[in-house]
Motif scaffolding. Structure first.
Motif, mmCIF file in Angstrom:
data_model
loop_
_atom_site.group_PDB
_atom_site.id
_atom_site.type_symbol
_atom_site.label_atom_id
_atom_site.label_comp_id
_atom_site.label_asym_id
_atom_site.label_seq_id
_atom_site.Cartn_x
_atom_site.Cartn_y
_atom_site.Cartn_z
ATOM 1 N N TRP A 42 0.864 -1.170 0.000
ATOM 2 C CA TRP A 42 0.000 0.000 0.000
ATOM 3 C C TRP A 42 0.903 1.224 0.000
ATOM 4 O O TRP A 42 2.086 1.135 0.339
ATOM 5 C CB TRP A 42 -0.878 0.073 1.253
ATOM 6 C CG TRP A 42 -1.587 -1.177 1.641
ATOM 7 C CD1 TRP A 42 -1.117 -2.172 2.449
ATOM 8 C CD2 TRP A 42 -2.905 -1.573 1.260
ATOM 9 N NE1 TRP A 42 -2.057 -3.153 2.605
ATOM 10 C CE2 TRP A 42 -3.177 -2.822 1.876
ATOM 11 C CE3 TRP A 42 -3.898 -0.994 0.460
ATOM 12 C CZ2 TRP A 42 -4.375 -3.482 1.723
ATOM 13 C CZ3 TRP A 42 -5.096 -1.660 0.313
ATOM 14 C CH2 TRP A 42 -5.331 -2.883 0.927
ATOM 15 N N ARG A 52 -5.419 12.264 0.402
ATOM 16 C CA ARG A 52 -6.105 11.190 -0.316
ATOM 17 C C ARG A 52 -7.532 11.017 0.181
ATOM 18 O O ARG A 52 -8.461 10.817 -0.598
ATOM 19 C CB ARG A 52 -5.345 9.874 -0.168
ATOM 20 C CG ARG A 52 -5.860 8.776 -1.126
ATOM 21 C CD ARG A 52 -5.242 7.439 -0.804
ATOM 22 N NE ARG A 52 -5.479 6.444 -1.825
ATOM 23 C CZ ARG A 52 -6.603 5.759 -1.997
ATOM 24 N NH1 ARG A 52 -7.644 5.994 -1.182
ATOM 25 N NH2 ARG A 52 -6.731 4.847 -2.953
ATOM 26 N N ARG A 56 -10.613 11.117 -2.315
ATOM 27 C CA ARG A 56 -11.355 9.910 -2.672
ATOM 28 C C ARG A 56 -12.691 9.797 -1.948
ATOM 29 O O ARG A 56 -13.672 9.338 -2.521
ATOM 30 C CB ARG A 56 -10.505 8.670 -2.374
ATOM 31 C CG ARG A 56 -9.291 8.531 -3.268
ATOM 32 C CD ARG A 56 -9.684 8.274 -4.722
ATOM 33 N NE ARG A 56 -10.206 6.937 -4.897
ATOM 34 C CZ ARG A 56 -10.805 6.509 -5.996
ATOM 35 N NH1 ARG A 56 -10.993 7.338 -7.006
ATOM 36 N NH2 ARG A 56 -11.239 5.281 -6.092
ATOM 37 N N ASP A 79 2.316 4.699 -9.035
ATOM 38 C CA ASP A 79 1.162 3.961 -9.536
ATOM 39 C C ASP A 79 0.062 3.872 -8.477
ATOM 40 O O ASP A 79 -1.125 4.036 -8.769
ATOM 41 C CB ASP A 79 1.610 2.561 -9.964
ATOM 42 C CG ASP A 79 0.567 1.859 -10.811
ATOM 43 O OD1 ASP A 79 0.276 2.343 -11.918
ATOM 44 O OD2 ASP A 79 0.029 0.830 -10.355
ATOM 45 N N LEU A 80 0.459 3.632 -7.238
ATOM 46 C CA LEU A 80 -0.504 3.593 -6.146
ATOM 47 C C LEU A 80 -1.110 4.972 -5.899
ATOM 48 O O LEU A 80 -2.318 5.108 -5.659
ATOM 49 C CB LEU A 80 0.180 3.088 -4.869
ATOM 50 C CG LEU A 80 0.671 1.634 -4.901
ATOM 51 C CD1 LEU A 80 1.637 1.374 -3.751
ATOM 52 C CD2 LEU A 80 -0.502 0.674 -4.830
ATOM 53 N N LEU A 82 -1.494 7.408 -8.035
ATOM 54 C CA LEU A 82 -2.392 7.809 -9.114
ATOM 55 C C LEU A 82 -3.797 7.259 -8.895
ATOM 56 O O LEU A 82 -4.788 7.912 -9.229
ATOM 57 C CB LEU A 82 -1.835 7.332 -10.460
ATOM 58 C CG LEU A 82 -0.600 8.089 -10.966
ATOM 59 C CD1 LEU A 82 0.014 7.371 -12.165
ATOM 60 C CD2 LEU A 82 -0.960 9.526 -11.334
ATOM 61 N N GLN A 83 -3.897 6.069 -8.316
ATOM 62 C CA GLN A 83 -5.221 5.519 -8.017
ATOM 63 C C GLN A 83 -5.954 6.384 -7.006
ATOM 64 O O GLN A 83 -7.178 6.480 -7.031
ATOM 65 C CB GLN A 83 -5.096 4.094 -7.479
ATOM 66 C CG GLN A 83 -6.442 3.451 -7.167
ATOM 67 C CD GLN A 83 -6.304 2.013 -6.694
ATOM 68 O OE1 GLN A 83 -5.396 1.305 -7.092
ATOM 69 N NE2 GLN A 83 -7.199 1.591 -5.828
ATOM 70 N N GLY A 84 -5.189 7.041 -6.112
ATOM 71 C CA GLY A 84 -5.820 7.893 -5.104
ATOM 72 C C GLY A 84 -6.331 9.211 -5.638
ATOM 73 O O GLY A 84 -7.104 9.889 -4.962
ATOM 74 N N GLY A 85 -5.882 9.616 -6.825
ATOM 75 C CA GLY A 85 -6.422 10.814 -7.456
ATOM 76 C C GLY A 85 -5.841 12.130 -6.985
ATOM 77 O O GLY A 85 -6.285 13.191 -7.417
#
Length: 365
Positions: A42, A52, A56, A79-80, A82-85
């Motif tokens: 994570w 985050r 989110r 990469d992780l 970017l998923q969080g925005g």
């Protein structure tokens, strides 16, 4: 309402910006670090977790100011992230020398604990890219000139090196010049201060930053170790918390630092690693506001619960400028975040609102 003068969203590019380090968390799940054969990864960092959560769960426009070593671990973190925005346009990528002699990316091995076995964290974060940051690395006036409603950082980043507190100070000063609210989570970590002067140095650093803070956040240990304000009647195992003692401590803190417009603290009584009593109080402009108390709350993963409290509190202040709603949203968001694995929240705004309004765990279908 509070006396916070929050800039309108319409004139700002960001609702919130966080300054801090993000590490790669290696999680052995239900097992132990010392016997693990596999780890789940994570991303996590006290200051980033707030940004985050605001992005989110609460749908706000947030950004991260930090630094990473430019290698495969750094790109995994990216990469992780970017998923969080969270916006990463202000992140610095530092050249990697091949083995991390100069800069590297931090690793955080964390096991959740269960029952009588408490959670355990082992940080491997010396000489990281974020710790190498120094005053002058960012053009803070240009950042805040874009329009930023809220700036958040904390004591974890302040403890990383001899230069990071200076980065915080120049960021806070710029934020205040541009009308941005400044919040700070004391987040005392004995392991971070152990080799550089302990609690005495923690107090020296945090006391120097405190006059620049509008919204101060922390728990009983944070206020004691970072600012020197004792909470009477608290035992070492945190099995019993007296709200009145917390209120007296906050009154002493606000008298010493009249710049504090809001002070918030979580109230956690630890029955076992997986059963806690959870609540919070918030002081604003001379009045106290208490959250609901979640007695015997079942915990899956406590790491990040305080950060999720902070993001819910900040959302309540940004959205409503109402300390009562803010502490309710913060406490509910923190409670929900501890029901899922990882440092960061998986809760939705609807879930936070339902729990803050007194809703329970009845199935939704």
């Amino acid at each position: 309402m509070t006396s916070l003068k929050i800039r309108p969203a319409s004139e700002c590019a960001f609702d919130e910006i966080s300054l801090g380090e993000v590490m790669l968390r290696l999680d052995p799940g239900e097992g132990r670090i010392r016997t693990a054969r596999t780890f789940r990864v994570w991303e996590g960092g006290g200051e980033y977790n707030v940004a985050r959560g605001l992005r989110r769960c609460f749908g706000l426009r947030t950004a991260l100011v930090s630094a990473f070593a430019d290698n495969e671990v750094g790109r995994l973190l990216e990469d992780l992230l970017l998923q969080g925005g969270v916006d990463l346009s202000m992140v610095k990528w530092m050249p990697y020398d091949g083995i991390g002699r100069t800069v590297r990316n931090g690793l955080n091995f964390t096991e959740r604990g269960f029952g009588v076995r408490g959670a355990v964290g082992v940080s491997d974060r010396g000489h990281t890219a974020a710790a190498a940051l120094k005053p002058g690395d960012f053009d803070w006036d240009s950042i805040f000139a874009r329009g930023v409603r809220w700036f958040h950082t904390g004591g974890i980043f302040a403890a990383l090196s001899a230069t990071t507190a200076g980065v915080i100070e120049e960021a806070m000063q710029a934020a205040r010049r541009h009308g941005t609210i400044v919040s700070y989570d004391l987040n005392y970590r004995a392991s971070l201060w152990k080799g550089i002067g302990g609690a005495e140095q923690a107090r020296k650093v945090n006391r120097a930053l405190a006059p620049l803070v509008d919204v101060m956040i922390g728990n009983e240990e944070d206020f004691t170790q970072c600012l020197g304000f004792e909470v009477e009647g608290v035992d070492a195992n945190l099995t019993r918390l007296d709200v009145t003692s917390f209120k007296r401590m906050i009154e002493r803190a606000t008298a010493a630092y009249p710049n504090f417009k809001v002070v918030a603290t979580t109230l956690r009584s630890v029955r076992t690693a997986t059963r806690n009593d959870w609540g919070a109080i918030c002081w604003a402009d001379g009045a106290f506001h208490e959250s609901e108390r979640y007695e015997d709350l079942e915990i899956l993963d406590r790491v990040g619960g305080g950060d999720s409290f902070a993001s819910g509190l900040i959302y309540g202040l940004l959205r409503f400028n109402d300390p009562r709603k803010a502490v309710l949203y913060g406490c509910a968001h923190g409670a929900l975040a501890m029901t899922t694995p990882g440092d960061t929240s998986m809760a939705s705004l609807a879930e936070v609102e339902r729990l803050a309004a007194g809703g329970g765990a009845r199935v939704v279908r």
